[in-house]
Design a protein around this motif. Structure first.
Motif, PDB file in Angstrom:
ATOM      1  N   UNK A  79      -8.422 -10.843 -14.585  1.00 52.68           N
ATOM      2  CA  UNK A  79      -7.536 -11.032 -13.444  1.00 52.68           C
ATOM      3  C   UNK A  79      -6.528  -9.913 -13.282  1.00 52.68           C
ATOM      4  N   UNK A  80      -5.846  -9.540 -14.370  1.00 56.16           N
ATOM      5  CA  UNK A  80      -4.811  -8.524 -14.237  1.00 56.16           C
ATOM      6  C   UNK A  80      -5.405  -7.196 -13.807  1.00 56.16           C
ATOM      7  N   UNK A  81      -6.531  -6.811 -14.411  1.00 57.51           N
ATOM      8  CA  UNK A  81      -7.193  -5.576 -14.020  1.00 57.51           C
ATOM      9  C   UNK A  81      -7.660  -5.634 -12.573  1.00 57.51           C
ATOM     10  N   UNK A  82      -8.170  -6.788 -12.175  1.00 59.15           N
ATOM     11  CA  UNK A  82      -8.680  -6.915 -10.818  1.00 59.15           C
ATOM     12  C   UNK A  82      -7.550  -6.825  -9.785  1.00 59.15           C
ATOM     13  N   UNK A  83      -6.447  -7.535 -10.023  1.00 61.93           N
ATOM     14  CA  UNK A  83      -5.373  -7.511  -9.032  1.00 61.93           C
ATOM     15  C   UNK A  83      -4.709  -6.138  -8.986  1.00 61.93           C
ATOM     16  N   UNK A  84      -4.647  -5.455 -10.146  1.00 64.40           N
ATOM     17  CA  UNK A  84      -4.125  -4.089 -10.136  1.00 64.40           C
ATOM     18  C   UNK A  84      -5.033  -3.173  -9.327  1.00 64.40           C
ATOM     19  N   UNK A  85      -6.329  -3.357  -9.453  1.00 57.63           N
ATOM     20  CA  UNK A  85      -7.267  -2.528  -8.702  1.00 57.63           C
ATOM     21  C   UNK A  85      -7.171  -2.804  -7.199  1.00 57.63           C
ATOM     22  N   UNK A  86      -6.898  -4.066  -6.846  1.00 57.06           N
ATOM     23  CA  UNK A  86      -6.728  -4.380  -5.432  1.00 57.06           C
ATOM     24  C   UNK A  86      -5.517  -3.651  -4.874  1.00 57.06           C
ATOM     25  N   UNK A  87      -4.420  -3.688  -5.620  1.00 56.65           N
ATOM     26  CA  UNK A  87      -3.213  -2.994  -5.174  1.00 56.65           C
ATOM     27  C   UNK A  87      -3.471  -1.502  -5.045  1.00 56.65           C
ATOM     28  N   UNK A  88      -4.159  -0.933  -6.025  1.00 58.05           N
ATOM     29  CA  UNK A  88      -4.456   0.504  -5.985  1.00 58.05           C
ATOM     30  C   UNK A  88      -5.334   0.838  -4.789  1.00 58.05           C
ATOM     31  N   UNK A  89      -6.335  -0.019  -4.513  1.00 49.94           N
ATOM     32  CA  UNK A  89      -7.217   0.216  -3.373  1.00 49.94           C
ATOM     33  C   UNK A  89      -6.428   0.207  -2.056  1.00 49.94           C
ATOM     34  N   UNK A  90      -5.548  -0.777  -1.929  1.00 51.00           N
ATOM     35  CA  UNK A  90      -4.765  -0.878  -0.698  1.00 51.00           C
ATOM     36  C   UNK A  90      -3.877   0.355  -0.539  1.00 51.00           C
ATOM     37  N   UNK A  91      -3.211   0.754  -1.594  1.00 48.41           N
ATOM     38  CA  UNK A  91      -2.331   1.928  -1.502  1.00 48.41           C
ATOM     39  C   UNK A  91      -3.123   3.202  -1.247  1.00 48.41           C
ATOM     40  N   UNK A  92      -4.297   3.340  -1.878  1.00 45.32           N
ATOM     41  CA  UNK A  92      -5.119   4.532  -1.639  1.00 45.32           C
ATOM     42  C   UNK A  92      -5.635   4.585  -0.213  1.00 45.32           C
ATOM     43  N   UNK A  93      -5.736   3.419   0.422  1.00 44.72           N
ATOM     44  CA  UNK A  93      -6.191   3.391   1.800  1.00 44.72           C
ATOM     45  C   UNK A  93      -5.068   3.737   2.776  1.00 44.72           C
ATOM     46  N   UNK A  94      -3.830   3.300   2.438  1.00 46.57           N
ATOM     47  CA  UNK A  94      -2.737   3.429   3.394  1.00 46.57           C
ATOM     48  C   UNK A  94      -1.800   4.599   3.121  1.00 46.57           C
TER      49      UNK A  94
END
Length: 639
Positions: A79-94
């Motif tokens: 979970x922690x790795x996954x939610x961190x990756x989601x945040x990173x994906x969103x920031x890398x997109x925006x």
């Protein structure tokens, strides 16, 4: 006051009984000696050490035996790795959108890009768009609101010019950009050309501090969902981004689903959580309950919610993401809890048993620690009083069952008893100022003798011999003690230092050990306060049939040598110099001028000049002082 009084020896005082050797122990003292006193070291080792070792060892053993595949390892790994990756994906997109709009703004503001050159502007926008695949469109709107833009439609890059001069929405957007600094995100908006919802970043453009237009960068929420779908997660885990509580910005399922918000009626052009074909997400806020047990420890805290769908339990981990507009986003993941249910149950059992043992151990340790800490706290409070030289307020420490604390209490009480006697002979205010001066000077080097500009005061009781001839020794001492207390209070209230008591006289000074640039004014204010206090005291004396006390006061300002002066066995912090003698002679001069006045205050010209007119003074003209060849200008305080 006579000159011989300057050399009067200090009377010796017998040591107090508290400091004298004691005879055989009283019954109370003997009783204390017979009490059991435990050494602190043994208590700490046997008590705290054993109890805490038992508690920690028990918790560790139970934890290792029953939680080999513990819940937190699973949550951290998945979970922690996954939610961190989601945040990173969103920031890398925006975040590239913010970098791109900042870069274009610098080009325009520096003059390297002319917004009035349509061809150069189109080329630059096209190049910027090509360099940032995360961005869906880029545009620049000048003050005439005719936008030059470049965008992607169905995978093809297009350029166009759009006249928005009649658009009230664009006029409002331009006004907002003029009032704000830096790039800022706005609410999602529907793009009819791309037929999708865009996340829009805007930034006002200025040249020479003049607003000339606005840059706009748009990111498709479809692209955000596509980036999110590329995130590798284990089977059974899904990720999403919410806008508020009811709308979805990105979800893995949205990469296959299209929405038409061309007629959204002023609402947000975003799908609701019940429109994403995710029944678990649809019931997030309606059927969930907090699950604090599943909050992941670490740097970034996440809120945990559990929802029941049929026979399945799902865990949501939610984290707030800010910086992309006024409305915070919620980044989340959810997965089924079936596989970790056994571990959760074991974790609860282990936690309850370990917590019970820990409570017993900590309770016993606190009981012992409190018994020690209470005595240490009393010692610390008493030591604080001593450090402030407040010996009278220092409490008497009680006895203790702990040997070291009992010995420390006895030694401390004996020390305070001696210091209370010592305080009688040493001015506490002077000692405190010397301590501060020594600290500022870096040690004893800050107390060397030096020349200083000060104001010196001498006081003397007129006709003291006549006043005291009918008094006994005790009554004479009581009279002087009361008189000296009255005047010393006025002196110390203005930051003065009482140097010494000479018979029925006082010698005091201002300007040392601390530097006091207004020492003359302080001395005159103290003299005026002494006059008021003396009159009030004389009124009380007359009411009970006692004669009034009349005094002379002399003040003079000038250079003196100040510092530690004396022998190796006895030393005083005092002042010497011609200014001291002059002040004494000015005080003597008052004998011929006082008349029936209760107090006469004579002031040297230097003191009158340096005081700045803080009190009313009357000139007496040049006066001849005893033992001096010339004349000295003298003033009288109008008391």
């Amino acid at each position: 006051m006579t000159e011989a009084a300057d050399d009067a020896p200090t009377p010796l005082v017998a040591p107090p009984a508290a400091l004298m050797p004691t005879s055989p122990m009283t019954g109370q003292a003997a009783g204390r000696r017979r009490r059991l006193r435990l050494p602190i070291a043994a208590v700490l080792v046997a008590g705290f050490g054993t109890l805490m070792l038992a508690a920690v060892a028990s918790v560790l053993i139970l934890g290792l035996s029953s939680a080999g595949r513990n819940t937190f390892a699973l949550l951290n790994d998945k979970a922690d790795l996954a939610i961190d990756n989601v945040v990173v994906r969103v920031r890398h997109q925006l975040d590239p959108a913010r970098d791109q709009i900042t870069y274009l703004n610098r080009l325009i503001e520096s003059g390297k890009l002319d917004p009035d050159d349509p061809e150069a502007m189109r080329d630059t926008l096209r190049g910027a768009l090509a360099a940032t695949p995360q961005v869906t469109g880029i545009g620049f709107t000048p003050l005439n609101q005719i936008m030059t833009r470049a965008g992607r439609i169905n995978g093809e890059m297009v350029e166009s010019t759009l006249d928005l001069s009649a658009s009230p929405e664009m006029t409002a957007a331009m006004a907002e950009a003029r009032d704000r600094q830096g790039p800022f995100w706005v609410e999602p908006m529907w793009s009819p050309e791309v037929k999708t919802t865009l996340l829009t970043l805007r930034m006002g453009v200025r040249r020479d501090d003049r607003f000339i237009g606005m840059l706009i960068v748009g990111v498709s929420i479809g692209d955000l969902s596509r980036f999110l779908s590329e995130l590798y997660v284990d089977e059974g885990l899904s990720a999403f981004v919410l806008y508020g509580r009811e709308h979805v910005l990105a979800h893995q399922a949205l990469r296959y689903k299209e929405f038409d918000f061309s007629d959204h009626g002023g609402g947000l052009p975003l799908p609701r959580i019940d429109q994403v074909d995710d029944p678990v997400l649809a019931g997030l806020w309606r059927n969930s309950r907090p699950a604090e047990t599943f909050v992941i420890p670490g740097r970034n805290s996440a809120n945990a919610e559990v929802i029941e769908i049929g026979d399945d339990s799902h865990l949501f981990l939610l984290r707030t993401l800010e910086g992309y507009g006024a409305q915070p986003w919620t980044v989340g993941i959810n997965y089924r809890l079936d596989e970790v249910g056994v571990e959760v149950e074991r974790l609860w059992t282990t936690g309850l048993v370990g917590f019970g043992i820990l409570l017993v151990s900590v309770g016993a340790a606190l009981w012992i620690g409190r018994a020690i800490s209470r005595q240490i706290a009393r010692l610390a409070a008493a030591a604080a009083s001593v450090s402030a030289l407040d010996f009278r307020s220092a409490p008497t420490l009680p006895d203790s069952r702990f040997r070291e604390l009992a010995n420390a209490a006895d030694a401390f009480n004996s020390m305070v008893a001696g210091l209370r006697w010592f305080e009688t002979y040493v001015p506490k205010g002077l000692v405190l100022r010397l301590i501060r001066r020594s600290a500022q000077g870096g040690g004893t080097s800050g107390l060397v003798s030096e020349e200083r500009q000060v104001t010196v005061m001498f006081t003397d009781i007129r006709g003291f011999s006549t006043l005291a001839e009918d008094l006994g020794a005790a009554e004479t001492a009581a009279l002087l003690n009361s008189h000296f207390t009255l005047l010393s209070t006025c002196i110390e209230a203005e930051g003065g230092t009482v140097d010494k008591f000479i018979g029925d006289a006082i010698m005091a000074f201002w300007g040392a050990p601390e530097v006091q640039h207004d020492h003359a004014a302080r001395a005159l204010r103290a003299a005026r306060a002494m006059a008021l206090a003396l009159r009030a005291d004389n009124a009380k004396r007359l009411e009970v049939g006692l004669p009034a006390v009349r005094i002379r006061v002399g003040l003079h300002s000038g250079p003196v040598v100040v510092g530690n002066i004396g022998s190796a066995s006895r030393i005083n912090y005092t002042i010497v110099g011609d200014s001291v003698n002059t002040a004494a002679r000015i005080e003597e001069l008052g004998a011929a001028m006082q008349g029936d006045a209760e107090i006469i205050v004579l002031v040297g010209a230097t003191t009158a000049t340096e005081s700045g007119g803080c009190v009313p003074l009357s000139p007496l003209g040049p006066q001849r002082l005893r033992g001096r060849s010339g004349r000295v200008e003298v003033f009288r305080l109008d008391a």
